[in-house]
Design a protein around this motif. Structure first.
Motif, PDB file in Angstrom:
ATOM      1  N   GLY A 102      -2.926 -30.344  50.824  1.00 12.61           N
ATOM      2  CA  GLY A 102      -4.141 -29.843  50.167  1.00 12.61           C
ATOM      3  C   GLY A 102      -5.314 -29.807  51.311  1.00 12.61           C
ATOM      4  N   ILE A 103      -5.336 -30.896  52.270  1.00 13.27           N
ATOM      5  CA  ILE A 103      -6.328 -30.651  53.068  1.00 13.27           C
ATOM      6  C   ILE A 103      -6.171 -30.186  54.573  1.00 13.27           C
ATOM      7  CG2 ILE A 103      -5.933 -33.121  53.946  1.00 13.27           C
ATOM      8  CD1 ILE A 103      -9.175 -33.736  53.656  1.00 13.27           C
ATOM      9  N   ALA A 104      -5.051 -30.402  54.929  1.00 11.64           N
ATOM     10  CA  ALA A 104      -4.690 -30.090  56.406  1.00 11.64           C
ATOM     11  C   ALA A 104      -3.844 -28.609  56.293  1.00 11.64           C
ATOM     12  CB  ALA A 104      -3.972 -31.191  57.153  1.00 11.64           C
ATOM     13  N   LYS A 105      -3.300 -28.399  55.210  1.00  9.67           N
ATOM     14  CA  LYS A 105      -2.588 -26.875  54.893  1.00  9.67           C
ATOM     15  C   LYS A 105      -1.502 -27.096  55.970  1.00  9.67           C
ATOM     16  CE  LYS A 105      -5.014 -25.012  51.911  1.00  9.67           C
ATOM     17  NZ  LYS A 105      -5.587 -26.140  51.462  1.00  9.67           N
ATOM     18  N   MET A 106      -0.871 -28.442  55.845  1.00 12.18           N
ATOM     19  CA  MET A 106       0.480 -28.589  56.726  1.00 12.18           C
ATOM     20  C   MET A 106       1.629 -29.380  56.245  1.00 12.18           C
ATOM     21  SD  MET A 106      -0.132 -31.505  59.407  1.00 12.18           S
ATOM     22  CE  MET A 106       1.734 -31.535  59.698  1.00 12.18           C
TER      23      MET A 106
END
Lengths: 356, 293
Positions: free
Chosen positions: B30-34
């Motif tokens: 969600g936060i780092a899109k990884m």
């Protein structure tokens, strides 16, 4: 010297062909002259297979721009259908090369069928969702082949699907003199190893011709347009499903042929050989070589297959080094600070870069 | 009927482990899109650290779990700082490959440190609770797993919706540039997310090894992949989605093992995933964001 008026891409393509041909001749001479160590000459065919797998995956990931984590699934389909084809033709066709050719074609066809079956529903998804579904597909193929019992006798092929794990080879009811080809979880055993380095070379050349010509054709440009901007491509009338499927199925078929070659290089193959880690390794080759860069994939595949071998002197630490090299290369090639440093050392290339 | 219930319970218990791992996946995504492929291996590290703390150091269980959480948190933050932070602006595929590199690194380090032989993990609590005159045994560890999972889910939901850091996390996952302009330290927030995800992985490691008491350097990879599937199943990036996805995946796997085929359990799980994604392309609880032209 006469100057050819060729496009830059055409020059690169010819250089790729030339490089592969020259490398093949050198290695072939070295192998016949006994200049290669036993382990090295044993790696030639697998390296050829991985080059084909990497180039074919580059078609999906680099040219089409869709992340696939299940390439090993297609390799697996190709490998086992190739093995079945080749093993059941023992005694029917004497020439091993012809049998190998038939096996490769069979591998390619079955993998292409799998590609169509997976591609039609799945290519609607995008990005990470497509990635997870291809991953799931790879795992499903692995499990399904684990349940497969195949044998042959004079009446033809006998195939059983051992879903509950209760059936054994006896349940195939083979006649006297029949051969078992695939024994469920034990995989295929007693395979006649008919793969050769020359066959590997020919397969690489076919793959390069197919992929490079597709990329440089009208269809290839349509596929790349879809990658760069799907909505814009769609709005100028490019048929999304058709071109996506074209790239995906071509990629699957080539992977299948590579799988057949790989499978017929070993006397025993189990379905978990082609697991998630193999998919990842092939993806690694593509990313290492550069997305959409075909000759990059060829070199990266060879280097990545050779690297653990070259690091062998570090024994237990070799996979650790491998991991560290992997991380460092990714950071060095993608970090802005490092990139600037490298950019000062190496003169800037002209033209736009392809981004992922 | 009782048989069905017992499969259902073991499914929920397994699903809770998946859910805890999936929560870590989903927060980081969600936060780092990884896709943090190394997440599964952090679980393995958590398992080994807690095992060593209990057997070699002779620490009490709670201290062993705490130690595992601390080690994994530090490990997660270090991984993030060394391997992922330099790649913040890189294409997602490069980050994915780096994560795979980190995963290889952790697995091979574990192989060197602890060896390839499977270690036997002694469950943190033993015994079973018997229902219906002992016809329906429920192990204490399953009950613990399920309750821990629910507590974590509720805790995380409250944390992300009420606390300042949680709100910062949501802001970063929404729009990093805008969040930075509002005075949120994006790098710190991402590190925090990794810390929380890794601490959860340590808990998951302890619970996983207590239910399936063998520990190898590759122990984390399959549950990692399954949990990733669970996160996508529920809609990646959504905390209740990861919870729901994990539980459903566990139940499907357990029932498929019991009623369809042991060998094909994974196939059934993945087939259900594919079907769900075809009907709901963003997962069960995921938000489908139409593209704007």
């Amino acid at each position: 010297m006469k100057k050819f008026n060729l496009k830059k891409t055409t020059k690169v393509d010819f250089a790729t062909y030339l490089g592969v041909i020259v490398t093949f001749i050198v290695l072939f001479v070295m192998q016949n002259g006994g200049m290669l160590s036993y382990s090295m000459s044993g790696m030639l065919v697998p390296i050829c297979c991985f080059i084909v797998m990497a180039v074919s995956l580059n078609l999906t990931v680099g040219i089409l721009g869709e992340l696939s984590l299940g390439h090993a699934g297609f390799v697996s389909v190709g490998a086992f259908s190739g093995i079945i084809a080749s093993q059941s033709l023992i005694g029917v066709i004497e020439s091993a090369s012809l049998r190998l050719a038939i096996a490769l074609v069979a591998g390619a066809i079955f993998a292409a069928i799998a590609g169509v079956l997976v591609g039609i529903p799945v290519l609607r998804l995008r990005g990470d969702y497509l990635a997870i579904v291809t991953l799931a597909f790879g795992e499903i193929i692995k499990d399904l082949i684990n349940c497969l019992l195949v044998g042959i006798d004079s009446k033809g092929l006998h195939v059983l699907f051992n879903a509950k794990g209760l059936l054994t080879v006896e349940d195939l009811h083979l006649e006297e003199g029949g051969r078992v080809i695939i024994k469920g979880a034990q995989g295929a055993t007693g395979i006649q190893t008919i793969s050769t380095f020359t066959a590997g070379f020919i397969l690489i050349m076919i793959t390069l011709v197919v992929v490079l010509n597709l990329t440089r054709s009208r269809s290839g440009r349509a596929i790349m347009a879809l990658r760069d901007n799907r909505i814009a491509a769609e709005s100028v009338g490019i048929n999304v499903t058709k071109y996506k499927l074209m790239a995906f199925v071509t990629s699957a078929a080539l992977a299948g042929a590579a799988g057949a070659l790989y499978g017929l290089n070993f006397s025993a193959v189990i379905s978990s050989t082609f697991n998630f880690n193999i998919s990842i390794e092939i993806l690694l080759m593509v990313v290492f070589g550069g997305l959409g860069n075909i000759w990059g994939s060829v070199i990266a595949a060879a280097v990545i297959r050779l690297l653990p071998e070259l690091l062998r002197e570090f024994n237990d630490y070799r996979m650790l080094f491998y991991a560290i090299i992997l991380i460092l290369v990714m950071i060095a090639t993608n970090n802005p600070t490092f990139k600037n440093m490298l950019g000062k050392l190496i003169p800037k290339k002209k033209g736009a870069e392809i981004d992922g | 009927m009782l048989e069905f219930l017992s499969y259902l319970i073991s499914g929920i218990s397994l699903g809770s482990v998946y859910a805890i791992i999936a929560l870590g996946y989903t927060m980081v995504y969600g936060i780092a899109k990884m896709l943090n492929f190394a997440h599964g291996d952090v679980i393995m590290v958590g398992g080994y650290v807690s095992l060593l703390a209990m057997t070699s150091l002779g620490l009490p269980t709670w201290a062993a779990i705490l130690l595992a959480m601390v080690v994994c948190t530090v490990l997660g933050v270090i991984i993030e700082g060394l391997a992922y932070k330099p790649l913040r602006s890189a294409p997602s595929l490069a980050v994915l490959i780096t994560a795979i590199g980190v995963s290889y690194f952790l697995q091979n380090s574990a192989l060197l440190i602890w060896g390839a032989n499977p270690k036997v993990y002694s469950p943190i609590i033993e015994g079973t609770f018997k229902l219906f005159d002992g016809k329906l045994p429920i192990s204490y560890i399953s009950m613990l797993t399920v309750s821990v999972c629910i507590v974590i889910m509720i805790g995380l939901t409250i944390f992300t919706s009420k606390s300042k850091m949680g709100k910062a996390m949501r802001a970063c996952s929404e729009d990093k540039a805008a969040a930075q302009l509002m005075g949120i330290n994006v790098n710190k927030t991402i590190s925090l997310t990794f810390a929380i995800g890794s601490a959860l992985a340590a808990i998951a490691g302890v619970l996983l090894c207590s239910s399936y008491p063998t520990l190898m350097p590759t122990t984390g990879s399959m549950p990692g992949i399954k949990a990733f599937t669970a996160a996508v199943f529920g809609g990646i990036g959504s905390i209740p989605g990861a919870f729901l996805g994990g539980i459903l995946l566990g139940i499907i796997e357990s029932l498929a093992k019991a009623y369809i085929s042991t060998q094909l359990a994974n196939t059934v799980v993945f087939a259900v995933l594919i079907i769900v994604l075809l009907v709901r392309p963003a997962g069960l609880l995921g938000k489908y964001v139409p593209e704007k032209v």
